[in-house]
Design a protein around this motif. Structure first.
Motif, PDB file in Angstrom:
ATOM      1  N   TYR A 312       0.603  -3.950   9.130  1.00 21.15           N
ATOM      2  CA  TYR A 312      -0.682  -4.160   9.795  1.00 21.15           C
ATOM      3  C   TYR A 312      -1.661  -3.037   9.455  1.00 21.15           C
ATOM      4  O   TYR A 312      -1.306  -1.852   9.466  1.00 21.15           O
ATOM      5  CB  TYR A 312      -0.485  -4.233  11.308  1.00 21.15           C
ATOM      6  CG  TYR A 312      -1.776  -4.466  12.052  1.00 21.15           C
ATOM      7  CD1 TYR A 312      -2.450  -5.675  11.953  1.00 21.15           C
ATOM      8  CD2 TYR A 312      -2.336  -3.464  12.844  1.00 21.15           C
ATOM      9  CE1 TYR A 312      -3.641  -5.892  12.625  1.00 21.15           C
ATOM     10  CE2 TYR A 312      -3.522  -3.676  13.531  1.00 21.15           C
ATOM     11  CZ  TYR A 312      -4.171  -4.891  13.409  1.00 21.15           C
ATOM     12  OH  TYR A 312      -5.357  -5.094  14.078  1.00 21.15           O
ATOM     13  N   ILE A 318      -5.463  -9.985  13.162  1.00 20.60           N
ATOM     14  CA  ILE A 318      -4.132 -10.467  12.805  1.00 20.60           C
ATOM     15  C   ILE A 318      -4.272 -11.840  12.162  1.00 20.60           C
ATOM     16  O   ILE A 318      -5.036 -12.690  12.611  1.00 20.60           O
ATOM     17  CB  ILE A 318      -3.241 -10.530  14.053  1.00 20.60           C
ATOM     18  CG1 ILE A 318      -2.999  -9.113  14.591  1.00 20.60           C
ATOM     19  CG2 ILE A 318      -1.910 -11.202  13.747  1.00 20.60           C
ATOM     20  CD1 ILE A 318      -2.251  -9.086  15.913  1.00 20.60           C
ATOM     21  N   ILE A 437       3.648  -9.052  12.148  1.00 19.35           N
ATOM     22  CA  ILE A 437       3.143  -7.872  11.447  1.00 19.35           C
ATOM     23  C   ILE A 437       4.176  -6.753  11.553  1.00 19.35           C
ATOM     24  O   ILE A 437       4.942  -6.680  12.507  1.00 19.35           O
ATOM     25  CB  ILE A 437       1.787  -7.391  12.017  1.00 19.35           C
ATOM     26  CG1 ILE A 437       1.915  -7.098  13.523  1.00 19.35           C
ATOM     27  CG2 ILE A 437       0.699  -8.426  11.768  1.00 19.35           C
ATOM     28  CD1 ILE A 437       0.667  -6.487  14.128  1.00 19.35           C
ATOM     29  N   THR A 439       4.724  -2.726  11.977  1.00 23.14           N
ATOM     30  CA  THR A 439       3.959  -1.623  12.545  1.00 23.14           C
ATOM     31  C   THR A 439       4.920  -0.564  13.058  1.00 23.14           C
ATOM     32  O   THR A 439       6.139  -0.647  12.836  1.00 23.14           O
ATOM     33  CB  THR A 439       3.023  -2.122  13.667  1.00 23.14           C
ATOM     34  OG1 THR A 439       2.227  -1.043  14.154  1.00 23.14           O
ATOM     35  CG2 THR A 439       3.817  -2.714  14.815  1.00 23.14           C
TER      36      THR A 439
END
Length: 566
Positions: A312, A318, A437, A439
């Protein structure tokens, strides 16, 4: 339960022929087999094809079944021939199959019908079926006469039940391959998207998402079929989640989902795609499935989504699945903050994810009710709990911030995480990923600003005033702080995180604590928040700590933002 109508077949046969015994026949007069061609004709006008063949051993005997399709190529309505349908084994034995009472009696011009036949025989040894035959039997002469109208080879078509293996290389697909289902419409193509294990009140289940696409030129209905999961030792029957009929226009795509109940530590190795058949007789309906395809699961199926998720980039919306029905295309969702909160001595931590939502349309929209889940690199997943919301509407052009909390073990480092956004509506009660995502937990800024996104707090100065109460061995203390509070262009619900100020002595004993809200009617504005506390003696060395606190299902979790000494 053994089906009673097998005896009925035998009775009918015994009354018309001395050559018959319980549905088993000696060979009829041999007729040349029809050449191996997709075009088999039962009559001049009727073309025949075999859709399904069943040869399944059950506790009550061997179940033999066949489903055939007849196509009327003529221009007139044509009666279905009253032929006797038999299967022949590799050792030369023939068994009569009983027609379903639901079978069509006639075929309209250019129409195709499916006919179902079934029998249960008292035989336990394994055998193979070699032919399916139609015989014109005249029961009114003695000895009765039989004329073979059609015989179709079927040695490679029989299905031996749910535990059978699909070994034909052309019927084995890899995870990445799109496929059509033999025996069903070739216009609809399917592609595996993901398979995720979820916990339900009934136990763990693997939820499969398939993308169905209508490649044809007319509207198509998605037919009924089943997908089973296969581990190294067991077969688990799956079930389609969607209850209503699904119709696809030409070129349209839609997801369909299958839930496969499994055992906790049993990993699936592959999936079987099966078509569903039915037979009706004596007011009983018999259903069974025929295996068509086997889909191999990748070796790293559990981590497949983790490895494919994109890292991300902060301040970017997103990216959601374009086919998702939960997040409108004109609503942006951004991950603004991902922080780790402690819980004191309770042994767990809380990860807090703050999302910023922006409605880019010109009409108010409801706040999307998405779910969220964190998964670490070892495959452990943690479900998120959404904050309690009073506001339910996104006003156009205004940023709105909401948070989710994830309770994780105290050992969780948060260095490699996947955050999944889930749709818990479209395939309820299951959660379907619509975005993922990669992260990690963010580090706190080193400057003097305390970030409670979207709030920024700066402590300009603080002071402690003491008052001695005459006649008592106690002091009244008041901590005041000069703060500057600013807010990004975003609104939050009154049920948002809070700022907590704690005062303790040099031994770490808590002397006083006060929580301050940054949102709502009683929010803390720019000024001098105060914390009052009492002490038995004059305390000269004090520690002041400022936390962000948040409510979780397990209690309050807090994140240390600043420590000051007095």
């Amino acid at each position: 339960m053994r089906i009673k109508w097998t005896r009925h077949i035998a009775t009918a046969v015994l009354s018309t022929s001395l050559l018959a015994l319980t549905g088993v026949y000696v060979n009829a007069d041999e007729a040349p087999a029809v050449p191996a061609s997709p075009n088999y004709h039962l009559t001049d006008a009727i073309k025949a094809e075999v859709k399904s063949v069943l040869n399944e051993q059950t506790p009550n005997g061997t179940r033999l079944g066949a489903v055939v399709r007849l196509y009327n190529q003529g221009s007139r309505i044509t009666a279905v021939p009253e032929d006797e349908v038999r299967v022949r084994t590799d050792d030369g034995v023939e068994y009569a199959l009983r027609p379903s009472t639901a079978n069509a009696k006639a075929i309209m011009p250019k129409e195709k019908v499916e006919l179902s036949y079934l029998a249960v025989v008292d035989r336990e040894d394994p055998f193979t079926l070699s032919k399916l035959s139609w015989l014109d039997v005249d029961p009114y002469v003695y000895p009765r006469t039989e004329k073979l109208d059609l015989s179709i080879p079927i040695p490679s078509m029989e299905w031996h039940g749910d535990s059978a293996d699909i070994s034909n290389p052309s019927s084995i697909k890899t995870w990445e391959q799109s496929f059509t289902i033999p025996g069903l419409s070739n216009a609809i193509q399917y592609k595996p998207i993901n398979i995720l294990k979820q916990n339900t009140p009934q136990g763990p289940a693997s939820v499969l998402t398939l993308l169905a696409e209508n490649k044809g030129t007319t509207q198509q209905s998605i037919p009924d079929f089943r997908i089973d999961g296969k581990s190294a030792t067991k077969v688990y029957n799956g079930k389609k989640v969607e209850k209503d009929a699904i119709r696809l226009e030409a070129g349209e795509k839609q997801y369909i989902h299958f839930a496969i109940p499994t055992q906790d530590k049993d990993e699936l190795k592959s999936l079987n795609v099966l078509t569903l058949e039915s037979f009706t007789a004596d007011n009983q309906n018999v259903s069974y499935a025929i295996g068509r395809l086997n889909i191999l699961l990748p070796d790293n199926a559990a981590n497949l989504m983790f490895n494919q998720a994109e890292i991300y980039k902060k301040d970017t919306p997103i990216s959601f699945d374009p086919l998702n029905k939960l997040i409108p295309a004109n609503v942006n969702v951004l991950l603004e903050e991902l922080q780790m909160h402690g819980s004191g001595k309770d042994g767990y931590k809380a990860v807090v994810a703050k999302f910023k939502l922006l409605n880019n349309s010109d009409q108010p929209k409801p706040i999307p009710n998405f779910s969220a889940e964190l998964t670490n690199s070892s495959g452990y997943g943690y479900s998120g709990t959404r904050q309690s919301l009073g506001l339910q509407t996104l006003i156009p052009g205004i940023n709105y911030v909401i948070y989710y909390t994830f309770v994780v073990p105290g050992s969780e480092s948060g260095e490699q995480l996947m955050l999944k956004i889930l749709d818990g509506v479209s395939a309820a009660p299951f959660n379907i990923p619509i975005a993922a995502i990669r992260t990690q937990i963010q580090s706190s800024p080193a400057d003097d600003d305390l970030v409670f996104y979207p709030f920024h707090v700066k402590v300009n100065d603080f002071n402690i005033a003491r008052t001695y109460t005459m006649g008592t061995p106690s002091y009244s203390n008041k901590l005041t702080m000069d703060m500057t509070i600013s807010q990004d262009k975003a609104i939050v619900d009154p049920n948002f995180s809070k700022m907590r100020v704690e005062v303790s002595d040099k031994e770490g004993k808590l002397l006083g604590s006060q929580a301050f809200s940054l949102a709502g009617d009683n929010r803390l504005g720019t000024g001098d928040p105060a914390v009052t506390f009492s002490s038995d003696q004059l305390v000269t060395a004090l520690t002041v700590k400022i936390y962000e606190t948040i409510d979780t299902p397990y209690g309050e979790a807090k994140r240390l933002l600043k420590t000051m000494q007095y």
